[in-house]
Design a protein around this motif. Sequence first.
Motif, short mmCIF file in Angstrom:
data_model
loop_
_atom_site.label_atom_id
_atom_site.label_comp_id
_atom_site.label_asym_id
_atom_site.label_seq_id
_atom_site.Cartn_x
_atom_site.Cartn_y
_atom_site.Cartn_z
N ILE A 212 0.98 -1.19 -0.01
CA ILE A 212 -0.05 -0.04 -0.05
C ILE A 212 0.83 1.17 -0.17
N ASN A 213 0.77 2.18 -1.05
CA ASN A 213 1.64 3.15 -1.17
C ASN A 213 0.80 4.42 -1.79
N CYS A 214 -0.50 4.40 -1.58
CA CYS A 214 -1.35 5.54 -1.94
C CYS A 214 -1.69 6.38 -0.61
N PRO A 215 -2.00 7.61 -0.90
CA PRO A 215 -2.28 8.58 0.07
C PRO A 215 -3.64 8.25 0.81
N HIS A 216 -4.02 8.92 2.01
CA HIS A 216 -5.53 8.63 2.32
C HIS A 216 -6.20 9.77 1.97
N THR A 217 -7.29 9.46 1.15
CA THR A 217 -8.24 10.43 0.75
C THR A 217 -9.61 9.83 0.91
N PRO A 218 -10.76 10.44 0.79
CA PRO A 218 -12.34 9.90 0.88
C PRO A 218 -12.18 9.01 -0.23
N SER A 219 -11.48 8.66 -1.21
CA SER A 219 -11.79 7.61 -2.05
C SER A 219 -10.98 6.63 -1.92
N THR A 220 -9.86 6.73 -1.01
CA THR A 220 -9.17 5.56 -0.61
C THR A 220 -9.19 4.82 0.46
N PHE A 221 -10.27 5.44 1.37
CA PHE A 221 -10.65 4.98 2.87
C PHE A 221 -11.16 3.33 2.42
N HIS A 222 -10.50 2.65 3.44
CA HIS A 222 -10.89 1.16 3.20
C HIS A 222 -11.01 0.61 1.86
N LEU A 223 -10.07 1.10 0.91
CA LEU A 223 -9.92 0.58 -0.53
C LEU A 223 -9.62 -0.81 -0.31
N MET A 224 -8.87 -1.36 0.50
CA MET A 224 -8.83 -2.69 0.80
C MET A 224 -9.77 -3.11 1.93
N ASN A 225 -10.79 -3.16 1.61
CA ASN A 225 -12.01 -3.59 2.53
C ASN A 225 -12.16 -5.13 2.68
N ALA A 226 -13.03 -5.59 3.43
CA ALA A 226 -12.88 -7.04 3.62
C ALA A 226 -13.28 -7.86 2.27
#
Length: 328
Positions: A212-226
């Motif tokens: 994981i090397n992306c920033p935290h933005t609204p669109s990346t929150f829980h990008l790796m979800n369950a």
Amino acid sequence: MSKKRLSVVVTRRLPDAVETRLSELFDVTLRTDDAPMTRAELAEAVKSADVLVPTITDTVDAALIGQAGEQLKLIANYGAGVDNIDVATARQRGILVSNTPGALTEDTADMTMALILAVTRRMPEGMSLMQKGDWTGWAPTALLGGRISGRRLGILGMGRIGQAVATRARAFGMQIHYHNRRRLHAETERSFDATYWESLDQMVARMDVISINCPHTPSTFHLMNARRLKLMKPDAVIVNTSRGEVIDENALTRMLRAGEIKGAGLDVYERGTDINPRLRELDNVVLLPHMGSATLEGRIEMGEKVIINIKTFDDGHRPPDQVVPSML
């Protein structure tokens, strides 16, 4: 008549060389201890300072910016990520925001590789055995890890740090794959011999290691979800040196406990220092205290960027590392 020096408030202790230079150039208020500022202290700072120098531990949200005095014109963040700052609200108030991109690239990429190696080669288990005095000698089948040469590395976020990770991983013989908001230029892609995946789901399902090397933005929150974590191969590992919020930590913990994911290396956590206690208990997890960028050289370079941003602003020009909402 000499020009009035800018009033600068720094929210955390910084390396001596940085604090000394800030003091030479500006009317600076430094921290005497290394504890984060309270909300009340931050409010006082924005009411009085021309420039605020916060770090990622300071939440500079709309409510705090709303308390700022008219004199606050620059928030010079000591850090590359600006998810701790409401950049849009600052812009509406006529307050510029700057950051320190690039200063942490090499150090964070080094730590990413260290975590990949630590997890795949089971280094913490070996260290624990030695520290407890339980090692009885070499054995052919003891602590068997995996070879990383030839494995597929999926990089989520192919910016500066992602590309620095790719450079290192190629030297270890790994195959480079990536998912990014925008595909790299063909020449850059070829330089890494990298495979682009438009579908993150398809990439995740085929990788041996996810970084994981992306920033935290609204669109990346829980990008790796369950759901997405369940797509990972059972013998795959995941490492995160970016932002904890990108991974659903509880879902990851459950899957690691169930053996549905081989292992994880984490330097950042979804709720800061409040880490899922079940995560701490696992042998197949390497946990670090957000030290991916912790080198003296990197911290000084960050400080130099902060100083350049403030000095350029003070000279009436646009800070070289200005952040605007469209960049996020």
